[in-house]
Motif scaffolding. Structure first.
Motif, PDB file in Angstrom:
ATOM      1  N   UNK A   1      44.539  28.491  44.232  1.00 16.29           N
ATOM      2  CA  UNK A   1      44.385  28.540  42.597  1.00 16.29           C
ATOM      3  C   UNK A   1      43.129  29.293  42.077  1.00 16.29           C
ATOM      4  N   UNK A   2      41.835  29.148  42.959  1.00 18.38           N
ATOM      5  CA  UNK A   2      40.673  29.563  42.607  1.00 18.38           C
ATOM      6  C   UNK A   2      40.853  31.291  42.597  1.00 18.38           C
ATOM      7  N   UNK A   3      41.387  31.756  43.529  1.00 11.48           N
ATOM      8  CA  UNK A   3      41.596  33.190  43.559  1.00 11.48           C
ATOM      9  C   UNK A   3      42.383  33.706  42.528  1.00 11.48           C
ATOM     10  N   UNK A   4      43.424  32.938  42.117  1.00 10.90           N
ATOM     11  CA  UNK A   4      44.298  33.196  40.977  1.00 10.90           C
ATOM     12  C   UNK A   4      43.753  33.124  39.889  1.00 10.90           C
ATOM     13  N   UNK A   5      42.990  32.122  39.659  1.00  7.36           N
ATOM     14  CA  UNK A   5      42.469  31.787  38.365  1.00  7.36           C
ATOM     15  C   UNK A   5      41.205  32.844  38.030  1.00  7.36           C
ATOM     16  N   UNK A   6      40.573  33.037  39.011  1.00  5.17           N
ATOM     17  CA  UNK A   6      39.330  34.073  38.926  1.00  5.17           C
ATOM     18  C   UNK A   6      39.859  35.510  38.491  1.00  5.17           C
ATOM     19  N   UNK A   7      40.916  35.803  39.168  1.00  3.66           N
ATOM     20  CA  UNK A   7      41.646  37.182  39.184  1.00  3.66           C
ATOM     21  C   UNK A   7      42.028  37.332  37.786  1.00  3.66           C
ATOM     22  N   UNK A   8      42.771  36.178  37.028  1.00  6.46           N
ATOM     23  CA  UNK A   8      43.334  36.169  35.851  1.00  6.46           C
ATOM     24  C   UNK A   8      42.277  36.453  34.785  1.00  6.46           C
ATOM     25  N   UNK A   9      41.209  35.931  35.023  1.00  9.65           N
ATOM     26  CA  UNK A   9      39.778  35.841  34.154  1.00  9.65           C
ATOM     27  C   UNK A   9      39.428  37.148  34.023  1.00  9.65           C
TER      28      UNK A   9
ATOM     29  N   UNK B   1      39.698  34.232  26.725  1.00  8.44           N
ATOM     30  CA  UNK B   1      40.863  33.609  27.588  1.00  8.44           C
ATOM     31  C   UNK B   1      40.988  32.514  27.814  1.00  8.44           C
ATOM     32  N   UNK B   2      39.932  31.637  27.682  1.00 11.56           N
ATOM     33  CA  UNK B   2      40.281  30.234  27.737  1.00 11.56           C
ATOM     34  C   UNK B   2      41.097  29.737  26.565  1.00 11.56           C
ATOM     35  N   UNK B   3      40.812  30.291  25.275  1.00 14.60           N
ATOM     36  CA  UNK B   3      41.819  29.946  24.369  1.00 14.60           C
ATOM     37  C   UNK B   3      43.231  30.396  24.693  1.00 14.60           C
ATOM     38  N   UNK B   4      43.586  31.227  25.133  1.00 13.83           N
ATOM     39  CA  UNK B   4      44.983  31.550  25.342  1.00 13.83           C
ATOM     40  C   UNK B   4      45.596  30.679  26.557  1.00 13.83           C
TER      41      UNK B   4
ATOM     42  N   UNK C   1      33.155  24.589  31.339  1.00 11.82           N
ATOM     43  CA  UNK C   1      33.705  23.445  31.861  1.00 11.82           C
ATOM     44  C   UNK C   1      33.703  22.374  30.834  1.00 11.82           C
ATOM     45  N   UNK C   2      32.753  22.264  29.868  1.00  8.50           N
ATOM     46  CA  UNK C   2      33.106  21.433  28.640  1.00  8.50           C
ATOM     47  C   UNK C   2      34.264  21.889  27.895  1.00  8.50           C
ATOM     48  N   UNK C   3      34.637  22.934  27.541  1.00  7.47           N
ATOM     49  CA  UNK C   3      35.586  23.633  26.822  1.00  7.47           C
ATOM     50  C   UNK C   3      36.888  23.101  27.433  1.00  7.47           C
ATOM     51  N   UNK C   4      36.954  23.411  28.873  1.00  2.70           N
ATOM     52  CA  UNK C   4      38.412  23.148  29.516  1.00  2.70           C
ATOM     53  C   UNK C   4      38.458  21.398  29.496  1.00  2.70           C
TER      54      UNK C   4
END
Length: 166
Positions: free
Chosen positions: A33-41, A62-65, A130-133
């Motif tokens: 998941x880390x690899x996918x998450x960072x690649x998407x960001x 990106x976080x909002x989406x 992290x706070x927003x998430x």
């Protein structure tokens, strides 16, 4: 494990050969998941960030989406740390590795700004991220990304300019 066996089509014996304990499975999931998450960001920022300033703020766009998408349930890393961190060094390492990699990515973005201490600014942005998430997950309100974006804008505006050559 039965649900996993059914979804994967693997035998229970094979699953236990690959993942002797639940923590092993969680760690493997987090690393993938880390690899996918960072690649998407990174992909989103490359597409939407025309300037160094825009690239930093695009993190929060990106976080909002992500927060508005189906299936958003917060940060898998924070959730896993809370659930298994006390009993699994592997989970702790996977979470820390991801958070350090996100921090390093943000440091690269902030270094390109030429403002203030890039590492310190990146750590402040990571706290906002992290706070927003966490806030969006708990409240169910994707507006947390916008609040964090405005805080990030204030941080960027307050960061001193770094003089060329010094």
């Amino acid at each position: 494990m039965d649900t996993l066996r059914t979804a994967s089509g693997l035998s229970l014996k094979r699953l236990y050969q690959c993942f002797p304990a639940k923590a092993d499975l969680v760690e493997a999931y987090l690393r993938r998941r880390a690899a996918r998450w960072r690649a998407a960001l990174s992909s989103y920022i490359d597409e939407h960030g025309a300037t160094p300033h825009d690239r930093v703020l695009a993190v929060f766009d990106w976080l909002a989406r992500w927060f508005s998408g189906d299936g958003f349930r917060g940060c898998a890393f924070i959730n896993a740390f809370g659930e298994a961190g006390a009993v699994s060094d592997g989970v702790v390492h996977a979470v820390r590795d991801h958070k350090q990699a996100v921090g390093a990515y943000l440091t690269g973005l902030t270094r390109d700004l030429g403002r203030g201490d890039a590492s310190a600014l990146a750590q402040q942005l990571l706290l906002l991220l992290d706070g927003a998430i966490t806030t969006a997950a708990i409240s169910g309100d994707p507006a947390a990304a916008g609040h964090a974006r405005r805080a990030a804008e204030a941080l960027l505006a307050a960061a001193p300019r770094v003089e060329a050559g010094g």
